[in-house]
Design an enzyme around this catalytic site. Structure first.
Site, PDB file in Angstrom:
ATOM      1  N   ARG A 114      29.347  25.054   1.000  1.00 19.19           N
ATOM      2  CA  ARG A 114      30.389  24.091   0.607  1.00 19.19           C
ATOM      3  C   ARG A 114      31.802  24.469   1.087  1.00 19.19           C
ATOM      4  NH1 ARG A 114      32.023  20.740  -4.053  1.00 19.19           N
ATOM      5  NH2 ARG A 114      34.011  21.408  -4.910  1.00 19.19           N
ATOM      6  N   HIS A 140      34.321  19.665   2.443  1.00 21.60           N
ATOM      7  CA  HIS A 140      33.149  20.391   1.945  1.00 21.60           C
ATOM      8  C   HIS A 140      32.028  20.343   2.974  1.00 21.60           C
ATOM      9  CE1 HIS A 140      34.855  19.587  -2.292  1.00 21.60           C
ATOM     10  NE2 HIS A 140      35.248  20.769  -1.840  1.00 21.60           N
ATOM     11  N   TYR A 169      35.044  14.212 -13.307  1.00 23.78           N
ATOM     12  CA  TYR A 169      35.510  15.397 -14.015  1.00 23.78           C
ATOM     13  C   TYR A 169      36.861  15.728 -13.421  1.00 23.78           C
ATOM     14  CZ  TYR A 169      32.865  16.933  -9.920  1.00 23.78           C
ATOM     15  OH  TYR A 169      32.344  17.036  -8.661  1.00 23.78           O
ATOM     16  N   GLU A 172      33.404   9.347  -3.010  1.00 23.06           N
ATOM     17  CA  GLU A 172      32.136  10.095  -3.067  1.00 23.06           C
ATOM     18  C   GLU A 172      31.055   9.134  -2.585  1.00 23.06           C
ATOM     19  OE1 GLU A 172      31.568  13.230  -3.968  1.00 23.06           O
ATOM     20  OE2 GLU A 172      33.330  13.864  -5.126  1.00 23.06           O
ATOM     21  N   SER A 231      30.743  13.575  -0.615  1.00 22.24           N
ATOM     22  CA  SER A 231      29.499  13.067  -1.153  1.00 22.24           C
ATOM     23  C   SER A 231      29.061  14.051  -2.233  1.00 22.24           C
ATOM     24  CB  SER A 231      28.425  12.947  -0.067  1.00 22.24           C
ATOM     25  OG  SER A 231      27.973  14.211   0.357  1.00 22.24           O
ATOM     26  N   TYR A 232      28.214  13.679  -3.177  1.00 18.82           N
ATOM     27  CA  TYR A 232      27.598  12.388  -3.348  1.00 18.82           C
ATOM     28  C   TYR A 232      27.956  11.847  -4.729  1.00 18.82           C
ATOM     29  CZ  TYR A 232      24.383  15.297  -6.104  1.00 18.82           C
ATOM     30  OH  TYR A 232      23.882  16.191  -7.022  1.00 18.82           O
ATOM     31  N   ARG A 285      28.798  20.871   3.381  1.00 25.70           N
ATOM     32  CA  ARG A 285      27.444  20.308   3.328  1.00 25.70           C
ATOM     33  C   ARG A 285      27.427  18.788   3.248  1.00 25.70           C
ATOM     34  NH1 ARG A 285      25.881  23.022  -2.508  1.00 25.70           N
ATOM     35  NH2 ARG A 285      27.555  22.143  -3.759  1.00 25.70           N
ATOM     36  N   GLU A 286      28.602  18.164   3.166  1.00 23.43           N
ATOM     37  CA  GLU A 286      28.662  16.717   2.955  1.00 23.43           C
ATOM     38  C   GLU A 286      28.680  15.981   4.291  1.00 23.43           C
ATOM     39  OE1 GLU A 286      32.020  16.503   0.266  1.00 23.43           O
ATOM     40  OE2 GLU A 286      31.007  17.776  -1.204  1.00 23.43           O
ATOM     41  N   ASN A 333      39.236  21.795  -1.126  1.00 21.29           N
ATOM     42  CA  ASN A 333      39.726  20.700  -1.958  1.00 21.29           C
ATOM     43  C   ASN A 333      40.105  21.150  -3.366  1.00 21.29           C
ATOM     44  OD1 ASN A 333      40.502  17.982  -1.953  1.00 21.29           O
ATOM     45  ND2 ASN A 333      38.692  17.395  -3.154  1.00 21.29           N
TER      46      ASN A 333
HETATM   47 ZN   LIG Z   1      33.139  17.226  -1.677  1.00 24.56          ZN
END
Ligand SMILES: [Zn+2]
Length: 476
Positions: free
Chosen positions: A243, A185, A363, A385, A313-314, A187-188, A259
């Protein structure tokens, strides 16, 4: 051998300064960078489906992908949308008062001159990370080899490293492999620095830390810092909060959630989306994306993957398999033993509180990398995470880089130390039945179940490794 030792005795500080200075010019924000003036991030406690639907209508940027164990969801929304929530009486708290101010502050901090800055003082862009990998290769000859897995949708190289000591594998050509990949992802960002920090620490402490030496002598780490290069570049040039990957999916839609693109559990609407515009769009078919294909192919080509962490994250969570269903995985007791030890070791070393558990603590997520690694390769695999718990979300200040890196270092060391190679039937106990099971499988000499050395063949050396682990009759 002398060459290796000389390299390893070079101080970590010197190495990091060297790498920092080798980076490109300071970060400057391109004019076309997306702005989020006035936006806030809220944590909503929905009273029911109606509240969730309202949120989905209001915002196209969920910061969590579904209700957590507490039912809470985080969303980025505008001031006007915030007023709508208030109007409808939806219960919420504000996590981030001003998203653009957070982005501006982050950029200002990163724009400080690089002189006297070490690599882990700030984030590095795609080229900077690639250069850093080359720096590690040059600094630790015999320990680090650069690898290339293939190319992204837009043709960028997905590169990585094989990291191990020159101590040869037992009876074969390759040691058992531990895979650490980050940034599926885009932005992580903290996942990239944490992965590289962990690698650097293990290498620089090889001669002074028995645990680091033991890990690099017995295992090979495969490090993939940027699994989603196009998305990462896009977060530096256009939208810090992107993302997915950058696949063109329609005239106005881009991106597939890598993912959610893996084959195990793929396609379920509990935990992924079939909608092109969704941030969890799973793609038209499993492994439709080159980014997931090349990582899968690489892992299939490794004789023995024994453990894997997919870094995200996060939220500060360590999530065991399964991600796509609540049913217990085979070997749950063993998985719980390792996962809870990882959580405890982080708390003991950095003080950060992580929660360990299955999908019930976050989740459902379907089509994830860890489910594929566990379901297909049978290796221990978790999603980590990383920090924080929502105060800064994806825009984690640079002061978090080293502390979060130490979280991951602690997780990785503990995970590897706790792997119980003699618990052959995965019931969390080493006893006679493991010996019987191993002997039966060993007799056929064909299955790779007995390939404990990870060299791709089952032979006497595997029996020696098993017997040595079995002798202790206890999981570490
Ligand atoms: Zn992620």
């Amino acid at each position: 051998m002398q060459k290796f030792l000389t390299a390893v005795t070079m101080s970590a500080a010197a190495l990091l300064l060297l790498a920092g200075n080798a980076l490109a010019a300071p970060n400057t924000q391109p004019a076309e960078m997306a702005r989020f003036d006035g936006d806030v991030v809220v944590r909503v406690q929905p009273r029911g489906d109606a509240d969730l639907r309202l949120l989905e209508q209001l915002s196209d940027d969920p910061w969590t992908c579904g209700p957590s164990a507490t039912g809470a969801v985080d969303y980025r929304i505008s001031r006007e949308q915030l007023a709508t929530l208030t109007l409808h009486g939806v219960p919420f708290s504000v996590l981030i008062e001003d998203v653009q101010a957070l982005l501006d502050a982050d950029l200002a901090e990163r724009n400080q001159p690089f002189e006297n800055r070490a690599y882990f003082d700030t984030y590095a862009d795609y080229t900077g990370v690639s250069n850093y990998v080359n720096t590690l290769v040059a600094t630790y000859p015999g320990f680090v080899a650069r690898i290339s897995l293939g190319n992204s949708v837009e043709g960028r190289e997905i590169f990585g490293m094989r990291v191990t000591s020159p101590v040869p594998p037992i009876g074969g050509v390759r040691k058992p492999v531990v895979v650490l990949n980050s940034l599926q992802h885009a932005r992580e960002w903290i996942t990239v620095t944490s992965n590289l920090y962990t690698t650097t620490e293990l290498l620089s402490k090889y001669n002074t830390d028995a645990a680091a030496k033991s890990i690099l002598d017995q295992y090979e780490l495969v490090i993939i810092p940027i699994t989603n290069p196009d998305g990462y570049v896009y977060t530096w040039t256009n939208n810090r909060l992107w993302r997915k990957n950058r696949r063109v999916t329609g005239t106005s839609t881009r991106g597939i959630d890598l993912n959610r693109n893996w084959s195990v559990g793929w396609g379920l609407s509990s935990g992924s989306s079939g909608s092109l515009s969704s941030d969890t769009y799973r793609g038209p078919s499993p492994f439709s994306e080159p980014e997931t294909q090349v990582l899968r192919n690489y892992m299939l080509g490794v004789p023995k993957v024994v453990a894997h962490i997919d870094l995200h994250s996060y939220s500060q969570l360590i999530l065991r398999t399964w991600g796509y269903q609540y049913a217990d995985p085979i070997g749950l007791a063993s998985i719980n033993r390792i996962g809870s030890a990882m959580r405890d070791s982080v708390a003991a070393t950095t003080g950060a509180a992580y929660t360990f558990g299955g999908s019930e603590i976050l989740y459902l997520a379907s089509g994830t990398a860890p489910d594929w690694v566990f379901g297909t390769l049978g290796a221990f695999s978790v999603t980590a995470e990383l920090r924080d718990t929502g105060t800064n979300g994806f825009v984690l200040p640079t002061s978090f880089i080293v502390p979060t890196g130490n979280d991951v270092l602690s997780m990785v060391k503990t995970m590897i130390q706790k792997l119980c190679r003699a618990d052959f039937n995965k019931d969390n106990v080493v006893d006679d039945s493991d010996f019987v099971n191993f002997a039966v499988a060993y007799e056929t000499l064909t299955t790779n179940a007995c390939d404990l050395t990870g060299d791709g063949i089952t032979d006497d050396a595997d029996f020696v490794v098993f017997a040595a682990a079995y002798e202790q009759l206890i999981c570490p």
